[in-house]
Scaffold this motif. Structure first.
Motif, PDB file in Angstrom:
ATOM      1  N   PHE A 369      70.843 -11.093 -24.681  1.00 45.69           N
ATOM      2  CA  PHE A 369      71.010 -12.406 -24.063  1.00 45.69           C
ATOM      3  C   PHE A 369      72.433 -12.915 -24.279  1.00 45.69           C
ATOM      4  N   HIS A 372      74.687 -11.016 -21.905  1.00 47.80           N
ATOM      5  CA  HIS A 372      74.410 -11.427 -20.523  1.00 47.80           C
ATOM      6  C   HIS A 372      74.987 -12.813 -20.259  1.00 47.80           C
ATOM      7  N   ALA A 373      74.831 -13.700 -21.251  1.00 48.67           N
ATOM      8  CA  ALA A 373      75.306 -15.074 -21.087  1.00 48.67           C
ATOM      9  C   ALA A 373      76.827 -15.145 -20.997  1.00 48.67           C
ATOM     10  N   ARG A 374      77.481 -14.067 -21.470  1.00 46.29           N
ATOM     11  CA  ARG A 374      78.946 -14.024 -21.332  1.00 46.29           C
ATOM     12  C   ARG A 374      79.355 -13.330 -20.032  1.00 46.29           C
ATOM     13  N   GLY A 375      78.361 -12.998 -19.225  1.00 42.41           N
ATOM     14  CA  GLY A 375      78.681 -12.385 -17.929  1.00 42.41           C
ATOM     15  C   GLY A 375      78.733 -10.871 -17.967  1.00 42.41           C
ATOM     16  N   VAL A 376      78.230 -10.267 -19.037  1.00 37.73           N
ATOM     17  CA  VAL A 376      78.219  -8.810 -19.108  1.00 37.73           C
ATOM     18  C   VAL A 376      76.903  -8.316 -18.488  1.00 37.73           C
TER      19      VAL A 376
ATOM     20  N   HIS B  47      68.643 -23.438 -23.073  1.00 31.64           N
ATOM     21  CA  HIS B  47      68.209 -22.053 -22.869  1.00 31.64           C
ATOM     22  C   HIS B  47      67.703 -21.824 -21.445  1.00 31.64           C
ATOM     23  N   MET B  50      70.584 -21.528 -19.008  1.00 27.88           N
ATOM     24  CA  MET B  50      71.281 -20.232 -19.053  1.00 27.88           C
ATOM     25  C   MET B  50      70.356 -19.083 -18.671  1.00 27.88           C
ATOM     26  N   GLY B  51      69.046 -19.291 -18.797  1.00 27.22           N
ATOM     27  CA  GLY B  51      68.103 -18.242 -18.380  1.00 27.22           C
ATOM     28  C   GLY B  51      67.615 -17.349 -19.501  1.00 27.22           C
ATOM     29  N   LYS B  52      67.556 -17.897 -20.705  1.00 26.26           N
ATOM     30  CA  LYS B  52      67.089 -17.076 -21.823  1.00 26.26           C
ATOM     31  C   LYS B  52      65.643 -16.640 -21.613  1.00 26.26           C
ATOM     32  N   VAL B  74      70.751 -13.921 -15.813  1.00 26.72           N
ATOM     33  CA  VAL B  74      71.652 -14.607 -16.746  1.00 26.72           C
ATOM     34  C   VAL B  74      73.123 -14.322 -16.446  1.00 26.72           C
ATOM     35  N   TRP B  75      73.460 -13.014 -16.265  1.00 28.17           N
ATOM     36  CA  TRP B  75      74.869 -12.652 -16.095  1.00 28.17           C
ATOM     37  C   TRP B  75      75.461 -13.219 -14.815  1.00 28.17           C
ATOM     38  N   ALA B  78      76.453 -16.739 -15.441  1.00 30.20           N
ATOM     39  CA  ALA B  78      77.767 -16.776 -16.105  1.00 30.20           C
ATOM     40  C   ALA B  78      78.872 -16.567 -15.083  1.00 30.20           C
ATOM     41  N   PHE B  83      78.516 -21.660 -18.712  1.00 30.66           N
ATOM     42  CA  PHE B  83      78.781 -21.105 -20.039  1.00 30.66           C
ATOM     43  C   PHE B  83      77.885 -21.806 -21.047  1.00 30.66           C
ATOM     44  N   LEU B  84      77.322 -21.019 -21.967  1.00 30.65           N
ATOM     45  CA  LEU B  84      76.519 -21.600 -23.040  1.00 30.65           C
ATOM     46  C   LEU B  84      77.155 -21.264 -24.382  1.00 30.65           C
ATOM     47  N   ALA B  85      77.621 -22.296 -25.080  1.00 31.54           N
ATOM     48  CA  ALA B  85      78.075 -22.105 -26.459  1.00 31.54           C
ATOM     49  C   ALA B  85      76.846 -22.293 -27.339  1.00 31.54           C
ATOM     50  N   MET B  86      76.529 -21.250 -28.088  1.00 30.81           N
ATOM     51  CA  MET B  86      75.232 -21.245 -28.748  1.00 30.81           C
ATOM     52  C   MET B  86      75.225 -21.930 -30.099  1.00 30.81           C
ATOM     53  N   GLU B 150      83.383 -18.982 -30.230  1.00 32.04           N
ATOM     54  CA  GLU B 150      82.695 -19.387 -29.002  1.00 32.04           C
ATOM     55  C   GLU B 150      83.648 -20.143 -28.084  1.00 32.04           C
ATOM     56  N   GLN B 153      86.029 -17.945 -26.252  1.00 32.35           N
ATOM     57  CA  GLN B 153      85.368 -17.314 -25.096  1.00 32.35           C
ATOM     58  C   GLN B 153      85.280 -18.290 -23.928  1.00 32.35           C
ATOM     59  N   LEU B 157      87.108 -17.477 -20.451  1.00 33.41           N
ATOM     60  CA  LEU B 157      86.243 -17.259 -19.279  1.00 33.41           C
ATOM     61  C   LEU B 157      86.398 -18.375 -18.233  1.00 33.41           C
TER      62      LEU B 157
END
Lengths: 427, 268
Positions: A369, A372-376, B47, B50-52, B74-75, B78, B83-86, B150, B153, B157
């Motif tokens: 996750f 994926h959340a970073r676009g990979v 979540h 972002m689609g967790k 999810v990708w 993005a 963007f999700l900073a966790m 984070e 990134q 991005l």
């Protein structure tokens, strides 16, 4: 009355080419005849024995293989351009070439004819006797006391397949306060074959030895390997294997930390796919005070492939202040893949520190996750996670092998992608 | 100008309804703070956006510039600019920040050569030692270093909308300030829209929100300006309890037992 399968068939109860007369063709005829004759009383291993549990050893059919009695004509191109102290080529168990770098003092390389020395003081099975009888000669690598061999000795071991059975034998003796690294590249032709190599490493007091292998055999080959090491006082031995090939590829490792303060590390990286079975058995004995060991085995299994790790750390009565770590971690990439992981400790002395860990799990969903959340995308995310999973162990391999290991992991992942396509990785 | 539109969003976890119709619109350059008691569904909201995996969307819609985010994996979300900073950035052993950025489709067509100077510049900007860039993702990093990581990134991005999920947890004062300043700068430099989820005011002293929302009982129970956060500081969330909140003894399903928050923090 039929044979008693619980003890396995004795080697000579089945018809095959591993006869005294054939062994005698390798020279030292009397010794080899005696060894071959002794096989009559020795059972082939079965899965009833703990150290063969979960394995397909019951499928071993000696009649399917032919012993090799003369060195093959063909040679293998030297694989590496890396700096080395010597480059040695072994084909089907025969040492066919020894190419030494000039100006390396204290390093002795000989080919010793005769049956292989027994590396199996304990649990000597028919396979070990078969190895002794049919090993054409032993490659002996010795380092004088006090000598440091700067560049590794490279061994290219090749099996030509074609149903041949090869019994390579290598002994490495590193003297007091001496230092040596050996790197072995194992390859084979496609097609069936049986490879039964044995390596014995002896490290003198305060000596340092490493023996690292990339096992990149063909998909149909069976390998039944053993490695054995004994480490003296304050000595250090590191045995490392990166296993990728073989239909059934097994390595049993016996390590004895014999001298006070000796250290013995065992490393493995393995990746099985299709129907491969990769099998590792480790026996580590802390036989002196203040001895230390670290075992780090990491593997990935895909498709219907399986891996087996069973390890025993034994702290003997005089192993006071020993410190032992044992970790086996596995990633299962498909539902049909399997991994047995059985670490064990036997402790006869109370003043020790031991730990063991074992995991078998699919690719971590949180890691997926995150990427994926970073676009990979999933295909690449899984690649990164699997390659990253191996990284800390790969970094402990000799530098000359690291790129090769990373490349072979990448090859396996490429193959996976071609098979399952872009949708194969879970979203 | 970008726009994240959350409309009537409903979601459940394990059959339990958590979000009960969330409406929220975030535009470029805006900072929205979503506050609320524990168990209100704050982390669920981040979540689900972002689609967790593990969350079921049972109603409503989420669009980013008109594109249906909920229909995307999810990708792709993005890549679309979310963007999700966790709250607890995941450790990914053996995988470096560079590997991730290099393979992110969210960087568009940026080449590796272009990426590296940007990465180094962002590391410098937020006070992240270059040696940490060579470490595996979030492995052996302190709480502050993880959040700086984070933020790097985020900065590289360059998403359209960033969700900062409890980014203040496990953060020292210096890191909190560095992270807040960088995010605030991004709202001006690249027009970043921000949805910051927190239950402490401290973050909002650094990251000045234009809008403050109270999430309670699975919906936005109140919205206002910065003064609302100040008010909550004094009066708490009692006024927003509508009886739909879970009983006091129940543990927040989002609670991470290995996280920084204590058990006591995490019960209602």
């Amino acid at each position: 009355m039929g044979p008693d399968f619980s003890y396995g068939d004795s080697v000579n109860s089945v018809s095959h080419g591993f006869t005294p007369d054939v062994a005698a063709q390798l020279g030292d005829a009397d010794q080899r005849r005696d060894l071959t004759a002794a096989l009559a009383d020795l059972p082939l291993p079965t899965t009833d024995a703990e150290e063969w549990r979960y394995s397909p050893i019951g499928e071993l059919d000696l009649a399917a293989y032919t012993p090799v009695t003369a060195p093959p004509d063909r040679t293998v191109d030297a694989v590496s351009g890396a700096a080395c102290s010597a480059q040695i080529t072994i084909i089907d168990g025969f040492v066919v070439e020894v190419d030494r770098a000039s100006g390396v003092d204290g390093l002795h390389i000989e080919v010793v004819t005769g049956p292989a020395p027994s590396t199996a003081d304990v649990d000597r099975t028919a396979l070990d006797v078969l190895h002794e009888a049919f090993s054409p000669a032993t490659l002996s690598i010795r380092v004088d006391d006090g000598a440091t061999i700067a560049d590794p000795v490279l061994i290219n071991s090749h099996h030509t397949g074609s149903g041949r059975a090869a019994f390579g034998s290598i002994t490495v003796e590193v003297g007091v306060d001496a230092k040596l690294a050996v790197v072995e590249n194992q390859t084979s032709a496609d097609g069936p074959g049986l490879n039964v190599p044995r390596v014995s490493v002896t490290v003198g007091d305060a000596g340092r030895a490493s023996y690292a292998t990339i096992q990149d055999l063909g998909a149909d080959l069976w390998q039944l390997a053993r490695q054995h090491s004994v480490v003296g006082q304050q000595g250090n031995a590191e045995l490392a294997i990166a296993a990728f090939g073989g239909a059934y590829a097994r390595l049993r490792t016996d390590t004895t930390l014999a001298g006070r303060g000796a250290n013995g590390d065992l490393l493995a990286v393995y990746y099985g796919d299709a129907d491969q079975v990769l099998d590792f058995r480790t026996f580590q004995s802390h036989a002196a005070a203040d001895t230390t060991s670290d075992l780090a085995f990491k593997g990935t299994v895909d498709d219907r492939a399986g891996s087996i790790y069973t390890g025993l750390i034994r702290i003997e009565e005089n192993g006071r202040n020993s410190n032992a770590h044992q970790a086996n971690r596995n990633i299962k990439l498909s539902d049909d893949a399997w991994a047995w992981s059985v670490p064990n400790l036997e402790i006869e002395n109370n003043e020790v520190r031991c730990s063991h860990a074992s995991t078998v799990s699919p690719v971590d969903e949180d890691q997926r996750f995150f990427l994926h959340a970073r676009g990979v995308p999933p295909r690449i995310a899984d690649r990164l996670i699997v390659a990253g999973f191996f990284a800390d162990v790969v970094d402990r391999f000799p530098e000359v092998l690291r790129d090769g290991i990373v490349t072979r992991v990448a090859d396996k992942l490429d193959r996976r992608e071609r098979r399952v396509g872009d949708d194969g990785a879970a979203a | 100008m970008s726009e994240l539109v959350i409309s009537g969003l409903e979601a459940s976890v394990g059959g339990k309804q958590i979000l009960r119709g969330v409406d929220l619109t975030i535009r470029s350059g805006e900072v929205h703070a979503v506050m609320g008691p524990n168990g209100a569904g704050k982390s669920t909201l981040s979540h689900v956006l972002m689609g967790k995996p593990g969350y079921e969307v049972t109603g409503g819609s989420v669009t980013l510039d008109g594109a249906d985010l909920l229909a995307m994996p999810v990708w792709d979300r993005a890549a679309a600019g979310l963007f999700l900073a966790m709250q607890y950035p995941t450790e990914v052993p053996g995988v470096q920040l560079r590997d991730v950025l290099r393979h992110s489709i969210a960087t568009g067509d940026v080449s590796i050569d272009e990426l590296e100077p940007r990465l180094l510049a962002e590391a410098d900007r937020i006070g992240f030692e270059h040696q940490f860039l060579d470490r595996a993702m979030n492995v052996d990093l302190s709480g502050g270093e993880k959040k700086r990581n984070e933020t790097i990134q985020l900065a590289v991005l360059q998403p359209k909308i960033a969700i900062l999920d409890e980014i203040d947890s496990g953060l020292d004062v210096d890191a909190l300030r560095d992270v807040s300043r960088r995010v605030e700068a991004a709202t001006e430099e690249t027009g970043l829209g921000v949805l910051v989820i927190t239950h402490y005011n401290k973050l909002l002293d650094e990251l000045h929100p234009d809008h403050v929302h109270v999430l309670a009982g699975g919906r936005i129970a109140a919205s206002g300006g910065a003064e609302l956060a100040a008010e909550l500081e004094v009066s708490g969330y009692a006024a927003y309890s509508d009886g739909s909140a879970r009983p006091a003894a129940e543990i927040d399903p989002d609670w991470d037992p290995f996280g920084d928050a204590t058990f006591a923090d995490r019960t209602l």
